[in-house]
Design an enzyme around this catalytic site. Structure first.
Site, PDB file in Angstrom:
ATOM      1  N   CYS A 104      23.482 -24.990 -14.959  1.00 36.09           N
ATOM      2  CA  CYS A 104      22.668 -24.493 -16.064  1.00 36.09           C
ATOM      3  C   CYS A 104      21.899 -25.663 -16.680  1.00 36.09           C
ATOM      4  O   CYS A 104      22.086 -26.815 -16.310  1.00 36.09           O
ATOM      5  CB  CYS A 104      23.548 -23.808 -17.099  1.00 36.09           C
ATOM      6  SG  CYS A 104      24.611 -24.958 -18.013  1.00 36.09           S
ATOM      7  N   LYS A 114      22.864  -6.737 -17.164  1.00 31.24           N
ATOM      8  CA  LYS A 114      22.287  -7.370 -15.969  1.00 31.24           C
ATOM      9  C   LYS A 114      22.478  -6.486 -14.744  1.00 31.24           C
ATOM     10  O   LYS A 114      23.555  -5.929 -14.521  1.00 31.24           O
ATOM     11  CB  LYS A 114      22.930  -8.743 -15.741  1.00 31.24           C
ATOM     12  CG  LYS A 114      22.671  -9.706 -16.891  1.00 31.24           C
ATOM     13  CD  LYS A 114      23.312 -11.067 -16.663  1.00 31.24           C
ATOM     14  CE  LYS A 114      22.976 -12.031 -17.789  1.00 31.24           C
ATOM     15  NZ  LYS A 114      23.587 -13.372 -17.583  1.00 31.24           N
ATOM     16  N   ARG A 129      18.120  -7.165 -18.602  1.00 31.34           N
ATOM     17  CA  ARG A 129      17.386  -8.396 -18.307  1.00 31.34           C
ATOM     18  C   ARG A 129      16.669  -8.292 -16.955  1.00 31.34           C
ATOM     19  O   ARG A 129      16.662  -7.236 -16.313  1.00 31.34           O
ATOM     20  CB  ARG A 129      18.365  -9.576 -18.293  1.00 31.34           C
ATOM     21  CG  ARG A 129      19.157  -9.751 -19.608  1.00 31.34           C
ATOM     22  CD  ARG A 129      18.338 -10.387 -20.702  1.00 31.34           C
ATOM     23  NE  ARG A 129      19.123 -10.695 -21.884  1.00 31.34           N
ATOM     24  CZ  ARG A 129      19.763 -11.851 -22.102  1.00 31.34           C
ATOM     25  NH1 ARG A 129      19.747 -12.813 -21.196  1.00 31.34           N
ATOM     26  NH2 ARG A 129      20.428 -12.044 -23.231  1.00 31.34           N
ATOM     27  N   CYS A 153      26.025 -19.129 -17.347  1.00 36.33           N
ATOM     28  CA  CYS A 153      24.652 -18.960 -16.876  1.00 36.33           C
ATOM     29  C   CYS A 153      24.457 -19.315 -15.400  1.00 36.33           C
ATOM     30  O   CYS A 153      23.552 -18.784 -14.763  1.00 36.33           O
ATOM     31  CB  CYS A 153      23.697 -19.785 -17.743  1.00 36.33           C
ATOM     32  SG  CYS A 153      23.541 -19.149 -19.424  1.00 36.33           S
TER      33      CYS A 153
END
Length: 564
Positions: free
Chosen positions: A429, A210, A145, A478
């Site tokens: 989030c 990530k 990502r 998140c």
């Protein structure tokens, strides 16, 4: 290779049969009968940077009216290190007004997020984003990502160098399939399907991956939450290289102890020119050994914990053909943003603005989006999205500083100085109404809860004390809730699990303190703890350390004992 734990999951079949992410997207996107997509195509769409969602506030009403859900699409835009030009900002603003819901969101991964795009407008929106030299490709999906990097250009010129490495890693790990250009940019269709992803192969990774680069003393990227983290080591003011951390990750599933958040562990030191090779080989190890049977156990942290750190290091060294050096000394002292005007090493100015939960929009009495639009029209530097969902107007010349200050004042743009340090240290989030995974509110509710917590904070005399506080609507992580000194993870409508005790600099996970509690119990629980902290803390002691020393929770030394 035989999948871990059983046969491949349905998503593995979808990827394999998609012909490198093409699937039936062209046909289903043009279907005029529905504003949505079949679930198989929605899975593939994530690789292209978009999720299908619906407005959950409208579900019951639309069901009563015998209408399909209010389908809309979220778009996420890759911005390595969070850097965007003023021209790119203006395009994003324009697209949000034209095709989105009139807002932009700065994500916790330093990317843009746009909500409310209808299926019919997806292609126009993605093409316009591409025309401004940005992309949505690999912003979501089972690939690497958006690569994070410390965005504070005023600290040292090393930040610019580190950010450039973030961009290079991002470019190197980007998918090579031509599907993106064929579907969204009217690129030439590749008839001969011999296209091979040199890093990912035909089924890509078992789950998302990530990467983050941190520059001490700031751990603003929460480097230990990353699958792969790089900690910059400076010697004589120059970038000598990076300590390497592996196996971090935030997501878990309520009630399933086989899932847990985990912190990365440092395995050694590499030179800057070795980073790309190391990142690629790490990704290929996860590609080959990650769990492709059970997606909730498919992240890299579980691969590391299943096989062991020594196994991973040995496998990495074998693939690299060279060996990491011993890790070097470093020190983190915070993971938040430094607000307001600061002059950089290059003589230019940088203004860090506080953006509640990263949501950029105009509200009554606070025309934030309009103000940033006017600044973008005259700004000659860049915009930097921070990992804490805030925004830096970076690289402002002396000649432009006065005008940008005037615009900020005219539109009420704020560094948050009038807010408590608790609010300035908060993240959440999106959650309801658009996230299909949300069990409870987060972005819409956290400011209201902070209003009430600030009364307690003020009574305790802690208004200027930074306490890392985070809220998510579900346990997927998140907003990196497992690293909040105080965190709330949604359990159901209006109810949350309360976690306490993370490290202030992002180096220790928190622990469950109370389960499934409502607002009254949240306030009743935290009030005496906060007052006791104010009276009994040691000099310089952070809240997360205090609650452990005082016996409220035990220190979590590894995700493997997170549920103990």
């Amino acid at each position: 290779m035989k999948p871990i734990g059983g046969p491949p999951s349905d998503v593995e079949h979808i990827k394999l049969e998609s012909n490198y992410l093409r699937g039936a997207l062209v046909e289903t996107l043009s279907n005029p009968i529905t504003g949505g997509l079949p679930e198989d195509d929605n899975r593939l769409l994530k690789f292209h940077g978009s999720y299908m969602q619906d407005d959950r506030d409208l579900r019951s009403e639309r069901e009563r009216s015998k209408l399909e859900p209010a389908f809309q699409f979220m778009l996420r835009i890759v911005a390595p290190g969070g850097v965007a030009t003023p021209a790119q900002w203006l395009v994003m603003d324009d697209l949000a007004q034209k095709y989105g819901n009139g807002t932009l969101r700065i994500t916790t991964r330093q990317a843009f997020q746009m909500h409310g795009v209808l299926k019919w407008n997806l292609k126009k929106t993605i093409k316009a984003i591409n025309d401004t030299l940005m992309t949505t490709l690999a912003a979501c999906g089972d690939v690497n990502r958006n690569v994070m990097s410390g965005p504070n250009p005023y600290q040292s010129e090393v930040h610019a160098e580190v950010n450039e490495w973030a961009r290079k890693i991002s470019d190197h790990l980007a998918p090579r399939t031509a599907a993106y250009h064929e579907i969204w940019l009217d690129g030439e269709k590749v008839v001969d399907s011999k296209v091979v992803e040199p890093i990912y192969g035909p089924v890509y990774l078992p789950r998302k991956f990530k990467i983050g680069l941190a520059v001490p003393p700031s751990n603003d990227v929460d480097v230990f939450s990353q699958d792969l983290g790089f900690i910059a080591i400076l010697e004589d003011g120059k970038l000598a290289g990076f300590n390497v951390s592996v196996g971090g990750g935030m997501g878990m599933t309520h009630g399933d102890p086989s899932t847990y958040p985990q912190l990365g562990r440092i395995i050694g030191f590499c030179r800057p020119e070795q980073m790309i090779d190391l990142a690629e080989k790490t990704v290929t190890i996860q590609r080959d050994y990650g769990n492709r049977s059970v997606r909730k156990n498919a992240r890299f942290k579980y691969t590391i914990d299943r096989h062991g750190l020594d196994w991973f290091t040995g496998e990495l060294h074998e693939r690299l053909g060279w060996t990491l050096e011993p890790a070097r000394e470093y020190h983190f002292d915070h993971n938040g943003d430094r607000y307001g005007w600061v002059k950089g090493y290059d003589g230019k100015w940088n203004l860090t603005l506080y953006i509640q939960s990263g949501r950029v929009h105009d509200t009554a009495g606070y025309p934030l989006m309009t103000g940033l639009r006017e600044i973008a029209k005259i700004h000659g530097g860049d915009f930097r999205l921070t990992p804490n969902q805030n925004l830096i107007i970076a690289g402002v010349s002396n000649a432009k500083k006065r005008k940008i200050s005037e615009l900020a004042k005219q539109y009420g743009l704020t560094d948050g100085a009038h807010h408590s340090a608790l609010r300035r240290s908060s993240m959440s989030c999106v959650a309801l109404p658009t996230c299909g995974l949300a069990m409870a509110e987060a972005e819409r509710y956290l400011p209201l809860l902070l209003d009430k917590l600030e009364v307690i904070i003020d009574e305790a005399g802690l208004r200027n004390e930074e306490i890392v506080i985070r809220m998510t609507g579900c346990p997927n992580g998140c907003a990196r809730p497992a690293l909040g000194e105080i965190s709330f993870i949604g359990k159901g409508p209006g109810r949350y699990n309360l976690y306490l005790g993370a490290g202030f600099t992002g180096d220790r996970l928190n622990k469950l303190y109370k389960e499934n509690i409502d607002e009254k119990e949240i306030l009743d629980t935290l009030e005496p703890i906060i007052h006791r902290y104010a009276k009994e803390r040691s000099a310089g002691e952070h809240f997360g350390d205090f609650v452990i020393r005082s016996g409220y929770v035990k220190a979590v030394t590894s995700g493997l004992n997170f549920h103990d």
